[in-house]
Design an enzyme around this catalytic site. Structure first.
Site, PDB file in Angstrom:
ATOM      1  N   ARG A   1     -17.136  -2.220  18.588  1.00  0.00           N
ATOM      2  CA  ARG A   1     -16.384  -3.461  18.357  1.00  0.00           C
ATOM      3  C   ARG A   1     -15.027  -3.427  19.038  1.00  0.00           C
ATOM      4  NH1 ARG A   1     -16.475  -3.882  13.067  1.00  0.00           N
ATOM      5  NH2 ARG A   1     -18.501  -4.839  13.270  1.00  0.00           N
TER       6      ARG A   1
ATOM      7  N   CYS B   1       0.860   0.582  10.290  1.00  0.00           N
ATOM      8  CA  CYS B   1       0.440  -0.504   9.396  1.00  0.00           C
ATOM      9  C   CYS B   1       1.610  -1.225   8.734  1.00  0.00           C
ATOM     10  CB  CYS B   1      -0.494   0.056   8.330  1.00  0.00           C
ATOM     11  SG  CYS B   1      -1.195  -1.257   7.302  1.00  0.00           S
TER      12      CYS B   1
ATOM     13  N   CYS C   1     -15.965  -9.468   6.566  1.00  0.00           N
ATOM     14  CA  CYS C   1     -15.354  -8.169   6.265  1.00  0.00           C
ATOM     15  C   CYS C   1     -14.119  -8.379   5.397  1.00  0.00           C
ATOM     16  CB  CYS C   1     -14.912  -7.477   7.550  1.00  0.00           C
ATOM     17  SG  CYS C   1     -16.221  -7.315   8.743  1.00  0.00           S
TER      18      CYS C   1
ATOM     19  N   CYS D   1     -19.118  -6.606   4.562  1.00  0.00           N
ATOM     20  CA  CYS D   1     -18.418  -5.372   4.905  1.00  0.00           C
ATOM     21  C   CYS D   1     -17.157  -5.321   4.046  1.00  0.00           C
ATOM     22  CB  CYS D   1     -18.058  -5.376   6.388  1.00  0.00           C
ATOM     23  SG  CYS D   1     -17.123  -3.917   6.873  1.00  0.00           S
TER      24      CYS D   1
ATOM     25  N   CYS E   1     -19.042   1.944   9.184  1.00  0.00           N
ATOM     26  CA  CYS E   1     -18.243   1.369  10.273  1.00  0.00           C
ATOM     27  C   CYS E   1     -17.005   2.265  10.365  1.00  0.00           C
ATOM     28  CB  CYS E   1     -17.864  -0.064   9.909  1.00  0.00           C
ATOM     29  SG  CYS E   1     -16.657  -0.799  11.030  1.00  0.00           S
TER      30      CYS E   1
ATOM     31  N   CYS F   1       0.840  -1.205   0.000  1.00  0.00           N
ATOM     32  CA  CYS F   1       0.000   0.000   0.000  1.00  0.00           C
ATOM     33  C   CYS F   1       0.878   1.260   0.000  1.00  0.00           C
ATOM     34  CB  CYS F   1      -0.916  -0.008   1.225  1.00  0.00           C
ATOM     35  SG  CYS F   1      -2.022   1.404   1.271  1.00  0.00           S
TER      36      CYS F   1
ATOM     37  N   CYS G   1       0.608   5.062   6.762  1.00  0.00           N
ATOM     38  CA  CYS G   1       0.036   4.930   8.119  1.00  0.00           C
ATOM     39  C   CYS G   1       1.081   4.292   9.043  1.00  0.00           C
ATOM     40  CB  CYS G   1      -1.213   4.073   8.064  1.00  0.00           C
ATOM     41  SG  CYS G   1      -2.342   4.574   6.737  1.00  0.00           S
TER      42      CYS G   1
HETATM   43  N1  SAM Z   1      -6.476   0.380   3.412  1.00  0.00           N
HETATM   44  C1  SAM Z   1      -7.751   0.581   3.971  1.00  0.00           C
HETATM   45  C2  SAM Z   1      -7.813   1.723   4.944  1.00  0.00           C
HETATM   46  O1  SAM Z   1      -6.804   2.112   5.460  1.00  0.00           O
HETATM   47  O2  SAM Z   1      -8.921   2.201   5.190  1.00  0.00           O
HETATM   48  C3  SAM Z   1      -8.332  -0.665   4.621  1.00  0.00           C
HETATM   49  C4  SAM Z   1      -7.454  -1.585   5.441  1.00  0.00           C
HETATM   50  S1  SAM Z   1      -6.723  -0.888   6.912  1.00  0.00           S
HETATM   51  C5  SAM Z   1      -5.642  -2.195   7.383  1.00  0.00           C
HETATM   52  C6  SAM Z   1      -8.056  -0.903   8.095  1.00  0.00           C
HETATM   53  C7  SAM Z   1      -7.795  -0.398   9.490  1.00  0.00           C
HETATM   54  O3  SAM Z   1      -7.056  -1.336  10.224  1.00  0.00           O
HETATM   55  C8  SAM Z   1      -7.006   0.876   9.648  1.00  0.00           C
HETATM   56  O4  SAM Z   1      -7.788   2.016   9.448  1.00  0.00           O
HETATM   57  C9  SAM Z   1      -6.551   0.793  11.096  1.00  0.00           C
HETATM   58  O5  SAM Z   1      -7.488   1.425  11.952  1.00  0.00           O
HETATM   59  C10 SAM Z   1      -6.535  -0.718  11.368  1.00  0.00           C
HETATM   60  N2  SAM Z   1      -5.164  -1.207  11.601  1.00  0.00           N
HETATM   61  C11 SAM Z   1      -4.210  -1.398  10.682  1.00  0.00           C
HETATM   62  N3  SAM Z   1      -3.064  -1.840  11.242  1.00  0.00           N
HETATM   63  C12 SAM Z   1      -3.293  -1.916  12.581  1.00  0.00           C
HETATM   64  C13 SAM Z   1      -2.509  -2.285  13.698  1.00  0.00           C
HETATM   65  N4  SAM Z   1      -1.228  -2.643  13.574  1.00  0.00           N
HETATM   66  N5  SAM Z   1      -3.069  -2.259  14.920  1.00  0.00           N
HETATM   67  C14 SAM Z   1      -4.367  -1.874  15.066  1.00  0.00           C
HETATM   68  N6  SAM Z   1      -5.167  -1.517  14.036  1.00  0.00           N
HETATM   69  C15 SAM Z   1      -4.646  -1.533  12.803  1.00  0.00           C
HETATM   70 FE1  SF4 Z   2      -2.677   1.239   3.457  1.00  0.00          FE
HETATM   71 FE2  SF4 Z   2      -2.425   0.117   5.836  1.00  0.00          FE
HETATM   72 FE3  SF4 Z   2      -2.913   2.709   5.651  1.00  0.00          FE
HETATM   73 FE4  SF4 Z   2      -4.840   0.949   4.965  1.00  0.00          FE
HETATM   74  S1  SF4 Z   2      -3.975   1.253   7.000  1.00  0.00           S
HETATM   75  S2  SF4 Z   2      -4.240   2.791   3.864  1.00  0.00           S
HETATM   76  S3  SF4 Z   2      -3.566  -0.700   4.133  1.00  0.00           S
HETATM   77  S4  SF4 Z   2      -1.054   1.652   4.922  1.00  0.00           S
END
Ligand code: SAM
Ligand code: SF4
Ligand code: DTB
Length: 335
Positions: free
Chosen positions: A270, A65, A102, A133, A193, A58, A62
């Site tokens: 949740r 992530c 989901c 979802c 959500c 991606c 973030c």
């Molecule tokens: N890429 C899309 C987005 O960011 O909306 C969908 C997938 S993203 C992995 C979905 C959510 O997972 C993120 O918004 C974040 O809140 C949560 N998330 C991701 N990595 C995480 C982590 N290491 N610990 C807790 N929550 C996490």
């Molecule tokens: Fe990409 Fe992870 Fe951010 Fe979702 S949370 S936009 S998968 S970097």
């Protein structure tokens, strides 16, 4: 405060929310459980199952992530899964008792060329009698409408933290971008959500600002509260490894859940990522505080989850039962 049991206020002030956070713990829990019982079936927890339909690679940054190209986690980027494989996985989730499936993609936003396969997935999962979802990143108005037409029940799109803290966590998009997608999704008639992550080293006031932002919009039908899963090679995972004191205190985590329950009384709250490393007692307190949904199975998207056996044992100990889809108080209230 408990005078206001029947309405979902969208005019909470930050001061009121901060005052809730400051309550003696037992008063906060009592208030949250009272509100919970007024709006939701007691001792019932909704079960959702996650599947990563497109893993890694991606472009967003973030800090939490491990699927970001900016993280050094060694996670292999994969292509979008085949529709058939997704449907097989959904069938297994259904057999395991899950009510909602989901599907998550590591995208900044879906490309228009991805939409036909995504739409097939929604239709196929729905045809199995599961709620659907998706979480695919930012959506345009048109994409939101396409997903609505396919019958998508929920779209997950987290605001993650307070508006002030957002740029400390993510720099490749803004808080306002997030709100725009939420507006598109809501306008298309899809249930929203949206929640976020605690334990990223944020301040109490960021947790206040985060919940305040959620409570000011039409309340999301589902509010996931994630505890950061620290992954080595991500900015925040490495920060936590270096400064273990920044790890969220369990009592503060439960307080966050309780405040979410009080200010968004009709929403499903949740207890999301982070349960794998949480004690049973902490999870039990979260249910007491009004959490009424979890992710089941031994995997979230890419990291470990508590697993069905552990969850079944915990539910048995607590006298908690899986919720049937039709008992979502928010949706009934909206009808
Ligand atoms: N890429 C899309 C987005 O960011 O909306 C969908 C997938 S993203 C992995 C979905 C959510 O997972 C993120 O918004 C974040 O809140 C949560 N998330 C991701 N990595 C995480 C982590 N290491 N610990 C807790 N929550 C996490
Ligand atoms: Fe990409 Fe992870 Fe951010 Fe979702 S949370 S936009 S998968 S970097
Ligand atoms: C949400 O708020 N939490 C889920 C779901 N929405 C998509 C994702 C948690 C991901 C945890 C890290 C991982 O397993 O990759």
């Amino acid at each position: 405060m408990s005078d206001d049991l029947t309405t979902a206020r969208t005019d909470w002030t930050r001061e009121e929310i901060a005052t809730l956070f400051d309550l003696p713990f037992n008063d906060l829990l009592f208030e949250a459980q009272t509100i919970h019982r007024a709006h939701h079936p007691r001792n019932q927890v909704q079960l959702s199952t996650l599947l990563s339909i497109k893993t890694g690679g991606c472009v967003e940054d973030c800090g939490y992530c491990n699927q970001s190209v900016h993280a050094e986690t060694g996670l292999k980027a994969e292509k979008l899964m085949d529709v058939r494989a997704v449907l097989q996985s959904a069938a297994q989730a259904k057999d395991a008792g899950s009510g909602r499936f989901c599907m998550g993609a590591a995208w900044r936003s879906p490309k228009d060329r991805d939409m036909p396969a995504i739409i097939e997935m929604v239709k196929g999962v729905r045809a199995m009698g599961l709620e659907t979802c998706m979480t695919l990143g930012m959506l345009t108005e048109k994409q939101s409408q396409q997903l609505a037409a396919a019958g998508l029940d929920y779209y997950n799109h987290n605001i993650d933290t307070s508006p002030e803290n957002y740029a400390n966590v993510i720099t490749t998009r803004t808080f306002a971008d997030r709100l725009e997608t939420l507006d598109n999704v809501r306008a298309a008639g899809i249930n929203v959500c949206s929640g976020g992550i605690v334990g990223m080293g944020e301040l109490r006031e960021d947790r206040v600002g985060f919940l305040h932002a959620l409570a000011m919009m039409p309340h999301p039908e589902s509010v996931p509260i994630n505890a950061l899963v620290p992954v080595k090679g991500t900015v925040l995972g490495d920060m936590l490894a270096d400064t273990p004191l920044a790890k969220i205190d369990e009592i503060e985590f439960v307080r966050t859940v309780a405040v979410a329950r009080i200010i968004m009384p009709l929403s499903m709250v949740r207890l999301s990522a982070g349960r794998e490393s949480m004690s049973e007692a902490c999870q039990a307190l979260c249910f007491m505080a009004g959490a009424n949904s979890i992710f089941t199975g031994d995997r979230l998207l890419t990291t470990a989850n508590a697993g069905d056996d552990k969850d079944a044992a915990l539910f048995a100990k607590l006298g908690v039962e899986p919720m049937q889809a039709s008992t979502n108080a928010h949706l009934e209230a909206a009808e």
